[in-house]
Write a protein that holds these residues in place. Structure first.
Motif, PDB file in Angstrom:
ATOM      1  N   VAL A 143       0.861  -1.182   0.000  1.00 43.77           N
ATOM      2  CA  VAL A 143       0.000   0.000   0.000  1.00 43.77           C
ATOM      3  C   VAL A 143       0.899   1.235   0.000  1.00 43.77           C
ATOM      4  O   VAL A 143       1.745   1.391   0.876  1.00 43.77           O
ATOM      5  CB  VAL A 143      -0.920   0.039   1.238  1.00 43.77           C
ATOM      6  CG1 VAL A 143      -1.790   1.294   1.209  1.00 43.77           C
ATOM      7  CG2 VAL A 143      -1.789  -1.216   1.308  1.00 43.77           C
ATOM      8  N   ASP A 144       0.734   2.071  -1.027  1.00 44.20           N
ATOM      9  CA  ASP A 144       1.539   3.290  -1.154  1.00 44.20           C
ATOM     10  C   ASP A 144       3.030   3.003  -1.043  1.00 44.20           C
ATOM     11  O   ASP A 144       3.787   3.727  -0.379  1.00 44.20           O
ATOM     12  CB  ASP A 144       1.126   4.313  -0.095  1.00 44.20           C
ATOM     13  CG  ASP A 144      -0.298   4.813  -0.297  1.00 44.20           C
ATOM     14  OD1 ASP A 144      -0.758   4.827  -1.456  1.00 44.20           O
ATOM     15  OD2 ASP A 144      -0.960   5.174   0.693  1.00 44.20           O
ATOM     16  N   GLY A 145       3.453   1.926  -1.684  1.00 45.32           N
ATOM     17  CA  GLY A 145       4.871   1.597  -1.739  1.00 45.32           C
ATOM     18  C   GLY A 145       5.416   0.916  -0.506  1.00 45.32           C
ATOM     19  O   GLY A 145       6.619   0.615  -0.446  1.00 45.32           O
ATOM     20  N   LYS A 146       4.582   0.633   0.469  1.00 44.89           N
ATOM     21  CA  LYS A 146       5.032  -0.015   1.699  1.00 44.89           C
ATOM     22  C   LYS A 146       4.366  -1.385   1.839  1.00 44.89           C
ATOM     23  O   LYS A 146       3.203  -1.557   1.501  1.00 44.89           O
ATOM     24  CB  LYS A 146       4.701   0.857   2.916  1.00 44.89           C
ATOM     25  CG  LYS A 146       5.428   2.202   2.909  1.00 44.89           C
ATOM     26  CD  LYS A 146       5.033   3.034   4.130  1.00 44.89           C
ATOM     27  CE  LYS A 146       5.763   4.376   4.124  1.00 44.89           C
ATOM     28  NZ  LYS A 146       5.381   5.210   5.298  1.00 44.89           N
ATOM     29  N   ILE A 147       5.129  -2.347   2.368  1.00 44.98           N
ATOM     30  CA  ILE A 147       4.645  -3.717   2.504  1.00 44.98           C
ATOM     31  C   ILE A 147       4.024  -3.903   3.890  1.00 44.98           C
ATOM     32  O   ILE A 147       4.677  -3.670   4.912  1.00 44.98           O
ATOM     33  CB  ILE A 147       5.790  -4.720   2.305  1.00 44.98           C
ATOM     34  CG1 ILE A 147       6.426  -4.540   0.920  1.00 44.98           C
ATOM     35  CG2 ILE A 147       5.279  -6.152   2.465  1.00 44.98           C
ATOM     36  CD1 ILE A 147       7.690  -5.358   0.721  1.00 44.98           C
ATOM     37  N   TYR A 148       2.773  -4.338   3.918  1.00 51.24           N
ATOM     38  CA  TYR A 148       2.050  -4.505   5.176  1.00 51.24           C
ATOM     39  C   TYR A 148       1.665  -5.952   5.472  1.00 51.24           C
ATOM     40  O   TYR A 148       0.965  -6.212   6.448  1.00 51.24           O
ATOM     41  CB  TYR A 148       0.776  -3.652   5.167  1.00 51.24           C
ATOM     42  CG  TYR A 148       1.045  -2.173   5.312  1.00 51.24           C
ATOM     43  CD1 TYR A 148       1.099  -1.578   6.564  1.00 51.24           C
ATOM     44  CD2 TYR A 148       1.246  -1.370   4.188  1.00 51.24           C
ATOM     45  CE1 TYR A 148       1.344  -0.220   6.706  1.00 51.24           C
ATOM     46  CE2 TYR A 148       1.498  -0.007   4.313  1.00 51.24           C
ATOM     47  CZ  TYR A 148       1.541   0.559   5.577  1.00 51.24           C
ATOM     48  OH  TYR A 148       1.799   1.907   5.712  1.00 51.24           O
ATOM     49  N   ALA A 149       2.115  -6.889   4.650  1.00 52.23           N
ATOM     50  CA  ALA A 149       1.745  -8.282   4.878  1.00 52.23           C
ATOM     51  C   ALA A 149       2.786  -9.220   4.287  1.00 52.23           C
ATOM     52  O   ALA A 149       3.497  -8.878   3.333  1.00 52.23           O
ATOM     53  CB  ALA A 149       0.376  -8.578   4.264  1.00 52.23           C
ATOM     54  N   LEU A 150       2.856 -10.398   4.870  1.00 49.33           N
ATOM     55  CA  LEU A 150       3.711 -11.459   4.367  1.00 49.33           C
ATOM     56  C   LEU A 150       2.896 -12.342   3.432  1.00 49.33           C
ATOM     57  O   LEU A 150       1.844 -12.852   3.827  1.00 49.33           O
ATOM     58  CB  LEU A 150       4.224 -12.312   5.534  1.00 49.33           C
ATOM     59  CG  LEU A 150       5.026 -13.556   5.134  1.00 49.33           C
ATOM     60  CD1 LEU A 150       6.498 -13.195   5.006  1.00 49.33           C
ATOM     61  CD2 LEU A 150       4.836 -14.676   6.153  1.00 49.33           C
TER      62      LEU A 150
END
Length: 442
Positions: A143-150
């Motif tokens: 999301v918006d260039g950031k990883i929030y899940a594996l």
């Protein structure tokens, strides 16, 4: 969306041989919502049903046996019950440490509300772990260039299946271009065979056509703009052209007569393919397992063919792009204590997709989302199909998550309703685009 929801929306991939069972929630070491219920250790909520439940429990048991100081307990839920319960728990600040999910639009809402941790820096610190997974599996986790899940479990791309026996009778080859598709429509109609099977009553089956066509016509950037909510992104000319081609296909009798009353839940659309009433079918890779099990030896006798979706003349999309379900996902609750977060991260590194877990998924007919498993796939009796899925997913420059999962729940329902009307030709491609444009930001 409504469907055989426990097969597609839950990413059952090729494991349709053993679909999620209709089970009541089963607890394993937890007593209620949130991290605090796990007796001081980390907690995870997961979906019930086989082979996933047993596979996950064995992974957790192995992890906790090897790490006795790191407690991790799991609670299992039915698919639909889970969706309701996790939303309530997250909203109340009582989420489990590890949140199972599908990425996309729902994950975006969690990230924007600061309800899940940003894992970008942690992945940067653990490049070997990140490199283990298919690169394309991270799209729906970002999301918006950031990883929030594996990313986790297995991949389920949409595949163009065809009946080899019918193609041999027609003296035809599977389509490589959209012009080939339209030519084959005439060929099979002249033979008295439906060109394409379609369970149109389920709506999400029709969505698969739009997903691939939009990608082939406009490139991955078009839906990316839609996902990001950019103004008027649904009004892109590629959306109009996609709708136009769909209605041309409908008008040419490209689909089985009465497709709008056929439901995918009962596998009736698959039966049309393996009984020779339809020559082709665009569907999820999970249908391979179902056809192998119930297809009257259609798969075992080598009559099932499969190819990538055709190109479109003048299209901007990369022909190697895929669509479907890139993976399943696990996030860490931002409300969890630091000690629980560390246990979760350790489990992510050491307990997810171990060699044993990878072997289990392959044996169930699935393709785990990890690189370097060619030798394992080649030992399977389904090696031709598994390698096809593996190569498609691994080599896809872009793997677009299913639209109804990428979008917010509100927009997804509007999408399915408008797709139904588009295929029935009760709205024009322009009206489809305008109707969907009105959902941006919802």
């Amino acid at each position: 969306m409504k469907q055989s929801q426990t097969s597609r929306r839950s990413f059952l991939a090729l494991a349709a041989l053993t679909p999620f069972a209709a089970m009541t929630a089963t607890a394993c070491g937890t007593s209620g919502p949130g991290s605090s219920s796990s007796g001081g250790g980390a907690s995870m909520w997961y979906l019930s049903g086989e082979p996933n439940q047993t596979t996950m429990q064995k992974a957790v048991d192995a992890f906790t046996a090897a790490n006795p100081d790191d407690k991790l307990a799991v609670t299992y839920f039915q698919n639909d019950a889970y969706k309701t319960k996790i939303k309530t728990a997250i909203g109340a600040g009582q989420a489990p440490t590890i949140i199972y999910g599908w990425g996309g639009g729902t994950l975006k809402t969690y990230a924007e509300a600061n309800q899940v941790d940003d894992l970008t820096g942690w992945f940067d610190e653990n490049p070997d772990l990140k490199d283990k997974f298919f690169p394309a599996s991270f799209g729906a986790a970002t999301v918006d260039g950031k990883i929030y899940a594996l990313p986790n479990q297995y991949v389920a791309p949409i595949v163009l299946f065809y009946n080899k026996e019918l193609f041999e009778k027609a003296g035809a080859q599977p389509p490589k271009t959209w012009d080939d598709v339209m030519s084959l429509v005439k060929t099979f109609n002249d033979m008295g065979v439906a060109p394409f099977s379609l369970g149109g009553q389920s709506r999400w089956t029709s969505m698969m056509w739009l997903e691939y066509l939009l990608d082939r016509i406009g490139g991955a950037e078009v839906f990316t703009a839609i996902f990001e909510g950019k103004p008027n992104s649904w009004m892109d000319p590629a959306v109009i052209e996609t709708g136009t081609k769909i209605q041309e296909l409908v008008s040419a009798d490209g689909f089985i007569k009465g497709f709008s009353s056929i439901a995918a839940d009962s596998n009736a659309d698959q039966a049309l393919l393996f009984t020779g009433k339809a020559a082709m079918m665009l569907h999820g890779s999970w249908t391979y397992g179902a056809m192998k099990k119930g297809g009257q030896n259609f798969v075992q006798d080598g009559k099932l063919g499969f190819v990538q979706f055709p190109t479109v003349a003048g299209g901007k999309g990369d022909p190697k792009n895929g669509v479907g379900n890139p993976a399943q996902y696990m996030s860490i609750s931002s409300k969890a204590p630091d000690a629980e977060k560390e246990t979760a991260k350790k489990f992510f590194k050491e307990g997810i997709l171990t060699e044993t877990v990878i072997d289990t998924y392959i044996n169930s007919g699935s393709v785990p989302i990890v690189n370097g498993i060619e030798d394992k796939l080649n030992t399977s009796e389904d090696k031709d199909f598994l390698n096809f899925v593996y190569d498609l997913a691994k080599n896809a420059p872009n793997f677009q998550q299913s639209w109804d999962q990428a979008l917010s729940p509100t927009a997804a329902e509007a999408l399915l309703n408008n797709i139904d009307q588009l295929f029935l030709k009760s709205i024009t491609p322009q009206q489809f685009a305008e109707n969907m444009n009105a959902t941006l930001g919802k």
